[in-house]
Design an enzyme around this catalytic site. Structure first.
Site, PDB file in Angstrom:
ATOM      1  CG  LEU A 173      -2.084  -0.992   1.198  1.00  0.00           C
ATOM      2  CD1 LEU A 173      -2.890  -0.875   2.456  1.00  0.00           C
ATOM      3  CD2 LEU A 173      -2.959  -0.821  -0.029  1.00  0.00           C
ATOM      4  CB  CYS A 174       3.929   2.416   0.093  1.00  0.00           C
ATOM      5  SG  CYS A 174       4.847   0.901   0.099  1.00  0.00           S
ATOM      6  N   GLY A 175       2.151   2.507  -3.162  1.00  0.00           N
ATOM      7  CA  GLY A 175       2.375   2.788  -4.569  1.00  0.00           C
ATOM      8  C   GLY A 175       3.422   1.863  -5.161  1.00  0.00           C
TER       9      GLY A 175
END
Lengths: 133, 295
Positions: B90-92
């Protein structure tokens, strides 16, 4: 006022001190040495102990555990593994930590544990010695 | 067409997702600030260390007793890549970019006939690299147990690397991690760790000794030998700290995007919902009117 010595004290986590002082006394591996302004380029391993920073007649002491001192024409830099201001060291807590560490040495189950505990004992003993002065 | 109730449910669910992403963004922003502070606080030490190393190494590199940590083993047959990623997703594209860089590096090295070994720090990198290079991975470490990155964390990694080096398991060690450029930009890069002489930037400022010669106590070799492992730890520590800052920056950007997308989706769904509601009312009205007219 005569020349001042530029002094940096840094540990991996943060910069503890940066500024101009009169003199710094450092516990070197082979004996204590004082650094005054315009000291010759010099490098030494530090043995656990307290450094004393002398400035304008006042002395401030900081306990250093493991590290290096480097003197260049630009000033003195101490790369400390661990640094604790002497004023933050509590003698009673220290004595307790020391006896705990000694117990750990006796109770250690394997080589690694004992080495770790012995390291702690040596560190606390050095702290106590520094506190006694 | 979806019923009004279905639409309402969807709007509610998107709204709660938006709340979550917004909270995550704020958490990342707070963590980013802390991570940046930690990275900045560690910088003076790293810089000083690099300067001292640069000084000593130029003096020592030519001598026969120089430590292999400094000058290398004289070979470059086996490469150890330390791939640092985050523990969470969930951090690109943060993790993917680092893994991509690592993959590129592995392929180039293998094409050049070198052996490659991998240490994966951080869960995500290990998971992604396992698919393609499972045989190369010698160790996987995750950082989930560590609350804050400290000297102890980097020391553990450093010890492992040194242990392998002493056993002759590799010749060159590189770190693949993200360089924190800004909150929105993190660039993956590979950096040499061992031999240290290749790692020392030309850019490091060397103090002007004005022709004087260093005096060292006990002597240069002893100092260098204690300094080298510490130098490696410092490099690892600052890479770790930068990685955390990068992860949080990427997460913040990704969650900001997600929050905005959710907002757009809610607007769209609201429009559909209102239209459907109106259509329904119109139908009902028409029914009533035509019913009344028929009487």
């Amino acid at each position: 006022m005569a020349d001042k010595l530029h002094f940096d004290l840094v540990s991996p986590e943060r910069r503890l001190f940066a500024g101009d002082v009169d003199q710094v006394v450092v516990p070197g591996e082979e004996g204590d040495f004082g650094v005054l302004p315009n000291h010759a380029p010099f490098m030494s391993v530090i043995r656990p102990g307290a450094i004393a920073v002398l400035n304008d007649g006042s002395t401030e002491r900081t306990f250093i555990h493991g590290g290096f001192a480097e003197v260049t024409p630009a000033g003195l830099t101490i790369l400390a593994e661990e640094a604790i201001p002497m004023s933050e060291i509590d003698a009673d807590a220290l004595a307790e930590n020391l006896s705990n560490a000694r117990e750990d040495v006796a109770a250690a189950k394997d080589e690694e544990e004992r080495e770790h505990a012995e390291g702690l004992v040596a560190k606390y003993e050095a702290m106590q010695a520094a506190l006694a002065n | 067409m979806a019923s009004l109730k279905d639409l309402k449910n969807r709007i509610e669910s998107v709204k709660s997702t938006q709340k979550i992403t917004k909270a995550m963004q704020m958490v990342a922003a707070a963590k980013l600030r802390r991570a940046q502070e930690a990275a900045e606080a560690a910088r003076p030490y790293a810089q000083r260390m690099a300067a001292v190393m640069a000084n000593l190494s130029t003096a020592m590199a030519g001598t026969p007793g120089a430590s292999p940590l400094l000058v290398g083993t004289g070979k470059s047959d086996t490469y150890l890549l330390v791939v640092m990623t985050a523990d969470r997703g969930l951090c690109g594209g943060f993790n993917t970019n680092i893994v991509k860089k690592a993959r590129e590096r592995i392929t180039t090295l293998q094409a050049a006939g070198k052996d490659v070994k991998l240490i994966c720090v951080g869960k995500k990198g290990g998971e992604q690299l396992k698919r393609q290079f499972a045989k190369l991975i010698v160790e996987r470490m995750d950082l989930s147990g560590e609350k804050t990155i400290s000297g102890a964390t980097s020391g553990k990694i450093g010890d492992k690397i040194r242990f392998m080096f002493e056993n002759g398991e590799f010749d060159v060690c590189e770190i693949v991690s993200a360089e924190f450029e800004s909150v929105i930009s993190q660039k993956p890069r590979a950096k040499v760790l061992i031999p240290a002489i290749d790692a020392i930037d030309e850019g490091v400022e060397r103090p002007d000794l004005a022709g004087a010669v260093y005096e060292a106590e006990p002597d240069e070799e002893v100092i260098l030998n204690t300094l080298l492992p510490r130098y490696a730890d410092t490099v690892i520590l600052s890479a770790l700290l930068e990685n955390v800052a990068g992860e949080m920056g990427a997460k913040m950007a990704a969650m900001d995007n997600a929050t905005r997308n959710a907002g757009e989706l809610i607007d769209k769904l609201n429009l559909v919902y209102n239209r459907t509601r109106q259509a329904q009312i119109t139908t009902e009205l028409t029914e009533i009117i035509s019913g009344a007219e028929a009487l």
